[in-house]
Write an enzyme that holds these catalytic residues in place. Structure first.
Site, PDB file in Angstrom:
ATOM      1  N   GLU A  15      -4.385  -0.721   8.281  1.00 43.07           N
ATOM      2  CA  GLU A  15      -3.591  -0.833   9.311  1.00 43.07           C
ATOM      3  C   GLU A  15      -3.885  -2.842  10.051  1.00 43.07           C
ATOM      4  O   GLU A  15      -3.774  -3.108  10.613  1.00 43.07           O
ATOM      5  CB  GLU A  15      -3.612  -0.171  10.437  1.00 43.07           C
ATOM      6  CG  GLU A  15      -3.723   0.954  10.533  1.00 43.07           C
ATOM      7  CD  GLU A  15      -3.951   2.471  11.253  1.00 43.07           C
ATOM      8  OE1 GLU A  15      -2.669   2.687  12.144  1.00 43.07           O
ATOM      9  OE2 GLU A  15      -5.199   2.373  12.291  1.00 43.07           O
TER      10      GLU A  15
HETATM   11  C1  ACM Z   1      -6.474   5.038   9.064  1.00 40.68           C
HETATM   12  O1  ACM Z   1      -6.331   6.276   9.600  1.00 40.68           O
HETATM   13  N1  ACM Z   1      -6.180   3.798   9.618  1.00 40.68           N
HETATM   14  C2  ACM Z   1      -7.384   5.227   7.788  1.00 40.68           C
END
Ligand code: ACM
Length: 694
Positions: free
Chosen positions: A329
């Site tokens: 992310e």
């Molecule tokens: C995640 O759930 N961002 C690995």
């Protein structure tokens, strides 16, 4: 998977594959062990367990084995109330003479002092009416076998006993983990230690500690102390504490794999070291939940200076050869907005942000390789140019495993094992790293190391975390340990009830936290009866699923107390599941008066409970105001359900537009409120639909 299709899943091997020893004993023995052993052959009789229990050790003997045995015997004493014999030094009496011993442990060799991936974890357990013999190549298998033995221990009018049987057991996957986020909400030592005890019970062997996040930097760094000093509010593990955790885990043959999430999810790094951020800063510890812009600057030599120093320090602290660098992310906002970073992409022919991210990963890979570590990262690290030997941790979707292994990377599955998202156990249970009929080639399948349950900590505190971890994680542990064809959902739920109580005995608090939490919600004026009603009410509720809670509580921060109604509800309501099963049974035979009566009585009782709460406690307690619409909703739903049963029982025709009116009432009643929902609503809707059929 929906709750109704859940019922359709139930197929084979109701009471597991216990092969009857003779044609006469065709009735299978219900074994309450989880994970289900590789093979179980039932036999005649039982081995009585009394205060006269004796244990003999044959073969290899060491301190870890003896400590594990002492823990097991203590838990057996606490369950049974028996007191086993002790030496003058208060140790259990362990002898070398196995002829008359109740339990004989025959161990081949020591396990690796620090557990490693792929160790032999197998064991066999042979229980006859005169003796139990646990054999294992190493101490690792002995510890697993002791957990199985404890789960088999049961009592009835005839006393305590182990049922006679022969078990051969070994894991399907070598990497069976639990990821614990100790960052978003700090989880101190006692949570980590009791979680390790629960993991040992469930035969999980990897604790993945998520140690750095936007909301906290939770490990002491001696080389760059500004990291934990400025990034943690003082809530972090010292290196000494971390060594204690690693030793505690190793005692239980559990590996500890640390994660330092970079380059994104890295705000807490930048509070003390803004010079390695991709935007000028200053930075403060993030208090809210979500995906944030702060990201390390992959073009800055100082970034690698700090990473090299820090990761070299951590490589020495954590003995496991695998080190997780997160990588998830990274939203690219600060990289896109930074002209120097954009120029760097062009100068190095990196093509795009993903190319730059891979360039960063490969530089970190080199640091880790120099320290003898293998890089692990979430899905987003996957790229054709990613350094070989890296491990891809799949979380984003069902195709991650195939994509990673197609490029030759080893992989771990967490997609489908997000226990923080409050899904019912069955969803996780049927989610297999290599499902039946998998299209993966043999070579790809060899790259699938296993999986990990993930406990993200936006919505849990040390008080509530166990209620999200357990018992569902035990079902994931079974998926990773037991054979691929062990998929009987009813039998999983049957055994989950037992393992839940065993987990509580081992120190988990998923069952016991609830009553004090409800007393706090109810307030000082609540009577004992109020508390019984409230307990019945919350046991019918579940937290909202997936990422909905953030939508219900958009203003929540790290400082918001998690002591509300939703925090007293738990995923996968047993009451709701039982009700849905009864409705399913009833709808297959609506003329069955007994089931109709049971269901109708149940709805009447819930209706009365809702009314009494609505007129009483909910009015009086400021903390329970938010329950008002929910008790109303429960009352309305119970009324609709009882009407439907009435119509079905008498075969009458419902009034015009009855169906529409009921369904729209149920629609209103079924809307999540205060971050909780009623899992009984689909079953009541099914009753209404059935009653409206011509
Ligand atoms: C995640 O759930 N961002 C690995």
């Amino acid at each position: 998977m929906s709750r109704s299709s859940l019922l359709a899943v139930t197929t084979t091997a109701l009471f597991l594959s216990v092969a009857p020893r003779s044609a006469v004993s065709a009735v299978p023995t219900p074994v309450s062990v989880m994970p289900l052993p590789h093979s179980v052959v039932a036999a005649e009789g039982r081995l009585p367990i009394t205060a006269k229990l004796t244990v003999a050790l044959r073969g290899h003997d060491d301190a870890r084995l003896r400590a594990g045995l002492a823990r097991a015997l203590r838990r057996a004493e606490e369950r049974t109330g028996l007191t086993f014999a002790r030496t003058p030094q208060a140790a259990y009496v362990i002898s070398g003479d196995s002829s008359a011993a109740t339990l004989v442990i025959e161990c081949g060799a020591a396990a690796a002092a620090v557990p490693v991936l792929g160790e032999d974890e197998s064991y066999t357990l042979a229980i006859t009416p005169s003796q139990a013999v646990l054999r294992a190549p190493t101490v690792h298998g002995v510890l697993h076998g002791l957990e199985t033995t404890l789960q088999l221990l049961q009592g009835d009018a005839g006393g305590w006993f182990l049922p006679a049987m022969r078990i051969e057991d070994r894991p399907r996957f070598p990497w069976r983990g639990l990821m614990l986020d100790v960052c978003r909400h700090w989880q101190p030592m006692e949570v980590v230690k009791r979680t390790l005890d629960g993991m040992a019970l469930a035969k999980l062997n990897v604790l993945h500690l998520h140690l750095t996040e936007d909301q906290g930097f939770r490990i002491e760094s001696k080389s760059f102390p500004r990291l934990h000093e400025m990034g943690s509010d003082g809530l972090y593990f010292t290196q000494e504490q971390m060594r204690e955790i690693i030793a505690y885990a190793a005692e239980r043959c559990i590996r500890v794999v640390p994660e330092f999430d970079i380059p994104g999810h890295a705000t807490s790094w930048l509070v003390g070291h803004p010079e390695i951020g991709s935007a000028p800063g200053p930075y403060v510890i993030e208090r809210k939940w979500g995906i944030f812009d702060p990201v390390l600057d992959p073009t800055n030599p100082r970034t690698y200076e700090i990473l090299d120093g820090f990761l070299t320090e951590m490589a020495a602290l954590f003995p496991d050869p695998y080190l997780h660098i997160g990588g998830d992310e990274n939203n690219g906002v600060h990289w896109s907005a930074n002209a120097k970073i954009q120029q760097y992409i062009r100068d190095h022919d990196l093509k795009d942000l993903h190319g730059l991210h891979t360039h960063f990963n490969n530089r970190v890979h080199a640091i880790l390789a120099r320290n003898g570590k293998r890089l692990v990262g979430w899905d987003e690290i996957l790229h054709p140019d990613l350094a070989s030997g890296s491990v891809v941790h799949s979380w984003r979707g069902p195709d991650g495993i195939a994509a990673a292994t197609a490029l030759g990377f080893a992989t771990i599955l967490s997609n489908g094992y997000y226990i923080d998202l409050s899904h019912p156990t069955v969803d996780h249970y049927l989610n297999d790293p290599i499902p039946p009929g998998s299209k993966l080639t043999e070579a790809q399948q060899k790259l699938v190391l296993g999986g990990e349950a993930t406990m993200w900590a936006e919505w849990v505190t040390p008080e509530t975390i166990d209620s999200r971890l357990w018992p569902r994680t035990a079902a994931i542990a079974e998926r990773l340990w037991s054979r691929q064809d062990v998929r009987d959902v009813d039998d999983m739920y049957r055994r989950l009830g037992y393992v839940s109580r065993r987990l509580e005995e081992a120190g988990m608090r998923h069952l016991s936290y609830i009553d004090p939490a409800l007393r706090r919600l109810a307030g000082d004026g609540a009577s004992a009866e109020d508390l019984v009603l409230l307990r019945e009410f919350v046991d019918l509720l579940e937290p909202v699923k997936v990422y909905q809670r953030g939508r219900h509580q958009p203003d929540a921060t790290q400082h918001t107390p998690l002591t509300g109604l939703v925090d007293c509800t738990r995923p996968d309501s047993r009451a709701a599941r039982g009700f849905a099963a009864q409705v399913d049974l009833y709808l297959r035979n609506p003329k069955a008066p007994a089931v109709a009566e049971t269901l109708s009585a149940q709805l009447k009782q819930w209706d009365a409970m809702a009314r009494r709460l609505s007129d009483g406690l909910v009015k009086r307690s400021p903390r329970l105001r938010e329950a008002e619409p929910l008790v109303q909703a429960l009352g309305a739903a119970c009324g609709a359900g009882r009407d439907a049963i009435e119509i079905l029982t008498h075969g009458t025709k419902p009034p015009a537009r009855w169906r529409e009116a009921q369904l729209s009432a149920l629609e209103r009643a079924g809307k999540p409120f205060a971050a909780v929902e009623f899992p009984i609503m689909p079953a009541i809707r099914a009753l209404v639909e059935a009653a409206a059929q011509p």
